[in-house]
Design an enzyme around this catalytic site. Sequence first.
Site, mmCIF file in Angstrom:
data_model
loop_
_atom_site.group_PDB
_atom_site.id
_atom_site.type_symbol
_atom_site.label_atom_id
_atom_site.label_comp_id
_atom_site.label_asym_id
_atom_site.label_seq_id
_atom_site.Cartn_x
_atom_site.Cartn_y
_atom_site.Cartn_z
ATOM 1 N N LYS A 176 14.351 10.134 -15.899
ATOM 2 C CA LYS A 176 12.991 10.480 -16.345
ATOM 3 C C LYS A 176 12.102 10.365 -15.113
ATOM 4 O O LYS A 176 11.685 9.282 -14.725
ATOM 5 C CB LYS A 176 12.552 9.490 -17.430
ATOM 6 C CG LYS A 176 11.623 10.059 -18.469
ATOM 7 C CD LYS A 176 10.279 10.503 -17.951
ATOM 8 C CE LYS A 176 9.328 9.358 -17.738
ATOM 9 N NZ LYS A 176 8.134 9.770 -16.944
ATOM 10 N N GLU A 252 12.333 -2.523 -9.557
ATOM 11 C CA GLU A 252 11.650 -2.604 -8.266
ATOM 12 C C GLU A 252 10.194 -2.291 -8.558
ATOM 13 O O GLU A 252 9.867 -1.176 -8.969
ATOM 14 C CB GLU A 252 12.289 -1.609 -7.301
ATOM 15 C CG GLU A 252 12.033 -1.986 -5.860
ATOM 16 C CD GLU A 252 10.892 -1.195 -5.296
ATOM 17 O OE1 GLU A 252 9.794 -1.785 -5.185
ATOM 18 O OE2 GLU A 252 11.071 -0.015 -4.996
ATOM 19 N N CYS A 286 5.150 1.021 -2.210
ATOM 20 C CA CYS A 286 5.125 -0.334 -2.758
ATOM 21 C C CYS A 286 5.268 -1.386 -1.663
ATOM 22 O O CYS A 286 4.877 -2.522 -1.850
ATOM 23 C CB CYS A 286 6.218 -0.503 -3.796
ATOM 24 S SG CYS A 286 7.847 -0.251 -3.107
ATOM 25 N N GLU A 388 -2.710 -5.113 -6.839
ATOM 26 C CA GLU A 388 -2.149 -3.966 -6.116
ATOM 27 C C GLU A 388 -3.060 -2.751 -6.325
ATOM 28 O O GLU A 388 -3.341 -2.370 -7.449
ATOM 29 C CB GLU A 388 -0.744 -3.642 -6.644
ATOM 30 C CG GLU A 388 -0.085 -2.500 -5.896
ATOM 31 C CD GLU A 388 1.262 -2.072 -6.481
ATOM 32 O OE1 GLU A 388 1.365 -1.878 -7.714
ATOM 33 O OE2 GLU A 388 2.225 -1.942 -5.716
HETATM 34 N N1 LIG Z 1 6.730 2.219 -6.306
HETATM 35 C C1 LIG Z 1 5.825 1.512 -6.900
HETATM 36 O O1 LIG Z 1 5.810 0.318 -6.838
HETATM 37 C C2 LIG Z 1 4.803 2.228 -7.679
HETATM 38 C C3 LIG Z 1 3.712 1.570 -8.183
HETATM 39 N N2 LIG Z 1 2.801 2.252 -8.874
HETATM 40 C C4 LIG Z 1 1.635 1.530 -9.364
HETATM 41 O O2 LIG Z 1 1.563 1.766 -10.737
HETATM 42 C C5 LIG Z 1 0.288 2.287 -11.074
HETATM 43 C C6 LIG Z 1 0.425 3.235 -12.235
HETATM 44 O O3 LIG Z 1 1.188 4.367 -11.856
HETATM 45 P P1 LIG Z 1 2.180 5.004 -12.915
HETATM 46 O O4 LIG Z 1 2.821 6.230 -12.426
HETATM 47 O O5 LIG Z 1 1.447 5.096 -14.202
HETATM 48 O O6 LIG Z 1 3.315 3.896 -12.894
HETATM 49 P P2 LIG Z 1 4.237 3.463 -14.038
HETATM 50 O O7 LIG Z 1 4.970 2.240 -13.644
HETATM 51 O O8 LIG Z 1 3.489 3.408 -15.311
HETATM 52 O O9 LIG Z 1 5.238 4.709 -14.158
HETATM 53 C C7 LIG Z 1 6.483 4.760 -13.512
HETATM 54 C C8 LIG Z 1 7.457 5.491 -14.413
HETATM 55 O O10 LIG Z 1 7.660 4.750 -15.618
HETATM 56 C C9 LIG Z 1 7.443 5.606 -16.745
HETATM 57 N N3 LIG Z 1 6.968 4.758 -17.843
HETATM 58 C C10 LIG Z 1 5.716 4.310 -18.045
HETATM 59 N N4 LIG Z 1 5.674 3.530 -19.147
HETATM 60 C C11 LIG Z 1 6.935 3.481 -19.644
HETATM 61 C C12 LIG Z 1 7.529 2.853 -20.770
HETATM 62 N N5 LIG Z 1 6.842 2.065 -21.584
HETATM 63 N N6 LIG Z 1 8.850 3.039 -20.962
HETATM 64 C C13 LIG Z 1 9.580 3.803 -20.137
HETATM 65 N N7 LIG Z 1 9.064 4.444 -19.073
HETATM 66 C C14 LIG Z 1 7.760 4.276 -18.810
HETATM 67 C C15 LIG Z 1 6.448 6.620 -16.233
HETATM 68 O O11 LIG Z 1 6.435 7.777 -17.047
HETATM 69 C C16 LIG Z 1 6.989 6.875 -14.838
HETATM 70 O O12 LIG Z 1 8.097 7.741 -14.867
HETATM 71 C C17 LIG Z 1 -0.199 2.929 -9.800
HETATM 72 O O13 LIG Z 1 -1.572 3.019 -9.774
HETATM 73 C C18 LIG Z 1 0.348 2.015 -8.767
HETATM 74 O O14 LIG Z 1 -0.511 0.917 -8.586
HETATM 75 C C19 LIG Z 1 2.958 3.573 -9.122
HETATM 76 C C20 LIG Z 1 4.014 4.280 -8.645
HETATM 77 C C21 LIG Z 1 4.999 3.648 -7.838
HETATM 78 O O1 LIG Z 2 13.168 3.309 1.248
HETATM 79 C C1 LIG Z 2 13.326 2.999 0.067
HETATM 80 O O2 LIG Z 2 14.448 2.901 -0.424
HETATM 81 C C2 LIG Z 2 12.156 2.751 -0.797
HETATM 82 C C3 LIG Z 2 10.895 2.850 -0.370
HETATM 83 C C4 LIG Z 2 9.715 2.666 -1.182
HETATM 84 C C5 LIG Z 2 9.616 2.210 -2.452
HETATM 85 O O3 LIG Z 2 10.632 1.671 -3.085
HETATM 86 C C6 LIG Z 2 8.380 2.323 -3.257
HETATM 87 O O4 LIG Z 2 7.328 2.628 -2.717
HETATM 88 O O5 LIG Z 2 8.466 2.109 -4.470
#
Ligand SMILES: NC(=O)C1=CN([C@@H]2O[C@H](COP(=O)(O)OP(=O)(O)OC[C@H]3O[C@@H](n4cnc5c(N)ncnc54)[C@H](O)[C@@H]3O)[C@@H](O)[C@H]2O)C=CC1
Ligand SMILES: O=C(O)/C=C/C=C(\O)C(=O)O
Length: 484
Positions: A176, A252, A286, A388
Amino acid sequence: MTQVHNFIAGEYVASERRFKKYSPVTGEWIADIHEASREQVDAAVRAARDALNGPWGQMPLQARIAILEKVVDGITRRFDAFLAAECADTGKPTALARSLDIPRGAANFKVFADMVKDVPGECFETATPDGRGAINYSVRAPVGVVGVICPWNLPLLLLTWKVGPALACGNTVVVKPSEVTPQTAAMLGEVMNEAGVPPGVFNVVHGFGPDSAGEFLTTHPWVDAITFTGETRTGAAIMQAAAIGARPVSLEMGGKNAALIFADCDFDAAVEGTLRSAFANSGQVCLGTERVYVERPIFERFVAAMKTATEAMRIGAPDEASTQMGPLVSKEHQAKVLSYYQLAREEGATVVTGGGIPDMPAALKDGSWVEPTIWTGLPEDARVIKEEIFGPCCHIAPFDREEDAIALANATDYGLSAAIWTTNLARAHRVARQVNAGIAWVNSWYLRDLRTPFGGAKQSGIGREGGVHSLEFYTELKNICIKL
Ligand SMILES: NC(=O)C1=CN([C@@H]2O[C@H](COP(=O)(O)OP(=O)(O)OC[C@H]3O[C@@H](n4cnc5c(N)ncnc54)[C@H](O)[C@@H]3O)[C@@H](O)[C@H]2O)C=CC1
Ligand SMILES: O=C(O)/C=C/C=C(\O)C(=O)O
């Protein structure tokens, strides 16, 4: 209008419900995304189960590896198409996606296809009362159907970081992707078909989290394990879903990472590295640095150098060769980041640079732009220091003693990464051991070796992926005991 379909059992599948994807660069409507229904998610999981019990599950390891090598070739052959789709979805500079996102998409399959060729096992000779003994040895079996939930910041990179090892270990997957960046995940379906991956091994369902494809997938009883990258609150919701049926999770999640800059550092390298760690991918990483602590004797000089370097950064459209920073991924995320820019002022920050929306040419005015931003002067309990933000921003504060720097770095609920800048080797080892984070970089940031453990402490994650740690998550270790 571009239609982005689900990919189920080797075929592209339309949905009745659709939602719109807008360009983060221009604000224009660029695609319709087909939102998988509960029935379609169920069909994807059933296809994955059938493939596991059928051709993929029966396939000899060498044949599986050969297919994954063709996936690597397929991504490489379509490099420009993946590049265009990734930049359209995210708005990130083409130069960044060209050097990082797309090559890593291929490398994530290659590394794990190579790694599963030589998985070491354990073997013990065991004494028995009859004197004839027994031999115990371990084998690894796939964990089963893996649910893969991905974020929007590094869409292809993070998806393949999970799908690569999962398939190499013999699992099947239902992915997803983020609703914000679904295109490269869907494109991967064509690559899989061309490479000869049997139908059902790789499936993609589009949609949102709650009451949509994310929830339908993570609550599906035939999903055997779930891997997730994204926000900590979402990770907690997914963990609750996984608890039903006691399914393993690899999470993660967020970070509020610190950089510790000691007075004995290579100053220019520390400025350049911190600039990158705060602003790369518009701060949407992240592992990025949002808290910078600088030893007092070089504090003023460091802040001044960061300000100069930040103001020299070129913000622009992804395909312009000079662009160093693109927009944020969406209007929603722009609103979130700008709300923190406002909060920083309310909390009493000194705005060293940035703090608003840059002046963009008319064609880009409706994009999700924000200025790279540096603050000083906030107390450590300010929300801007604690939460964050996930944007191109950092707060810089001075410290006096090594132990203070470590305490400041650790004063957070998160524990993903840290960057330490010093030329004193003993200090580098000492501080790296004491920062409470899954990854500590010394005199570098985001220097990745895919064989190393990757993941976070505290609220930044559960488990590690990378190298053998991925193999551990994506397999079930079985002991076989042979009585002689
Ligand atoms: N790599 C990272 O650590 C990331 C952190 N973020 C943080 O999260 C905040 C929100 O961004 P979002 O894209 O809304 O992140 P999110 O964590 O809500 O979404 C990530 C994924 O999880 C899915 N998802 C959301 N709720 C779910 C549930 N209850 N069950 C199953 N799947 C679910 C979303 O559709 C998406 O595919 C951002 O503003 C940022 O601060 C966002 C993206 C990446
Ligand atoms: O290099 C990787 O494997 C991952 C990089 C970054 C993230 O995991 C993230 O921003 O969520």
